[in-house]
Design an enzyme around this catalytic site. Structure first.
Site, mmCIF file in Angstrom:
data_model
loop_
_atom_site.group_PDB
_atom_site.id
_atom_site.type_symbol
_atom_site.label_atom_id
_atom_site.label_comp_id
_atom_site.label_asym_id
_atom_site.label_seq_id
_atom_site.Cartn_x
_atom_site.Cartn_y
_atom_site.Cartn_z
ATOM 1 N N HIS A 83 -0.640 2.737 6.152
ATOM 2 C CA HIS A 83 0.495 3.289 7.034
ATOM 3 C C HIS A 83 0.758 4.843 6.419
ATOM 4 O O HIS A 83 0.637 5.327 5.501
ATOM 5 C CB HIS A 83 1.521 2.558 6.708
ATOM 6 C CG HIS A 83 3.081 3.329 7.590
ATOM 7 N ND1 HIS A 83 3.431 2.912 8.717
ATOM 8 C CD2 HIS A 83 3.953 3.956 6.952
ATOM 9 C CE1 HIS A 83 4.398 3.548 9.203
ATOM 10 N NE2 HIS A 83 4.729 4.025 8.130
ATOM 11 N N SER A 84 0.746 5.795 7.546
ATOM 12 C CA SER A 84 0.828 7.149 7.310
ATOM 13 C C SER A 84 -0.202 7.620 6.235
ATOM 14 O O SER A 84 -1.344 7.541 6.831
ATOM 15 C CB SER A 84 2.451 7.349 6.681
ATOM 16 O OG SER A 84 2.845 8.818 6.865
ATOM 17 N N MET A 85 -0.008 8.227 5.191
ATOM 18 C CA MET A 85 -0.840 8.791 4.221
ATOM 19 C C MET A 85 -2.029 7.518 4.348
ATOM 20 O O MET A 85 -3.051 7.881 4.234
ATOM 21 C CB MET A 85 -0.378 9.125 2.779
ATOM 22 C CG MET A 85 -1.519 9.634 1.904
ATOM 23 S SD MET A 85 -0.637 9.848 0.183
ATOM 24 C CE MET A 85 -0.728 7.843 -0.270
ATOM 25 N N SER A 110 -1.102 2.640 11.123
ATOM 26 C CA SER A 110 0.156 2.946 11.757
ATOM 27 C C SER A 110 0.807 4.029 11.041
ATOM 28 O O SER A 110 0.386 4.708 10.141
ATOM 29 C CB SER A 110 0.890 1.657 11.366
ATOM 30 O OG SER A 110 1.224 1.239 9.904
#
Length: 234
Positions: A83-85, A110
């Site tokens: 997720h993200s990073m 995501s």
């Protein structure tokens, strides 16, 4: 550098390796345990600089993180989720595994724009602490007002955002594995178009699934995400 992988016991041979968002650790996936069938082993990645690895320096860049994690991913087949990073790390790990002839069976991401796109927002990792904290609050990622927690959280989030904001995408062949993108409908950081642009990074099946919520929608919808991943991996 050291990273730890916490594996939930499972009878099957497939490992689902989960990488956290900036400032997050293995604990961010603690409530994901028990959401997968016995054939899928949940693997929660603990990156240095947080939780029980708080005394170790955080990774300085994406290649360093990939080099540290890659040796842990040989053996039984793996799927990757970030997720993200963590999505950026998962993507680069998928490329590295593919380069070694052992591509993941599936990549799930995501809360992250497609890696070839330029950031739609200016970088924030070099801002002074108060402005940095305000920017984090604006996207629902603030460390709160506790001075003690801020002393722990702000340097870690800053280091993680430096890693992701300074990363330069290197064009390459699309991945041979399927790719599924989860997107928050009200994410202030990633637009639907930026999420959909991941399509060009796979030569296999692609899916884009949207959920109500902002940048951290994956916490609220973890059961639905786990069910979607399970169906994709069966």
């Amino acid at each position: 550098m050291t990273a730890l992988l916490r594996t939930e016991p499972a009878a099957g041979a497939l490992r689902l390796v989960c990488l956290p968002h900036a400032g997050g650790g293995a604990g961010s996936f603690a409530r994901w345990t028990g959401l997968f069938p016995p054939g899928i082993a949940l693997v929660r990645v603990q990156l240095p600089g947080r939780e029980d690895l708080a005394g170790r320096p955080a990774f300085r860049d994406v290649p360093e993180a990939v080099s540290a994690l890659l040796p842990h991913l040989g053996g039984p087949p793996v799927a990757l989720y970030g997720h993200s990073m963590g999505a950026l790390l998962a993507f680069e790990l998928a490329r590295a595994l593919t380069g070694h002839g052992i591509p993941p069976v599936h990549l799930f991401v995501s809360g992250c724009r497609a890696p070839h796109l330029a950031a739609g927002r200016p970088p924030i990792h070099e801002l002074p602490d108060e402005r940095f904290a305000d920017e984090l609050e604006a996207v629902g990622a603030g460390p709160g007002r506790s001075p003690l927690f801020r002393r722990y959280a702000l340097p870690l989030i800053r280091a993680d955002l430096r890693l992701s904001e300074k990363h330069q995408h290197v064009p390459g062949a699309p991945l041979p594995c399927p790719l599924t993108v989860f997107h928050g409908l009200h994410d202030p950081i990633v637009s639907a178009a930026e999420a959909g642009a991941w399509r060009q990074h796979t030569a296999a099946a692609f899916a884009l699934r949207a959920f109500p919520g902002a940048h951290f929608f994956h916490h609220r919808h973890r059961a639905a995400l786990a069910a979607a991943m399970t169906r994709a991996l069966e």
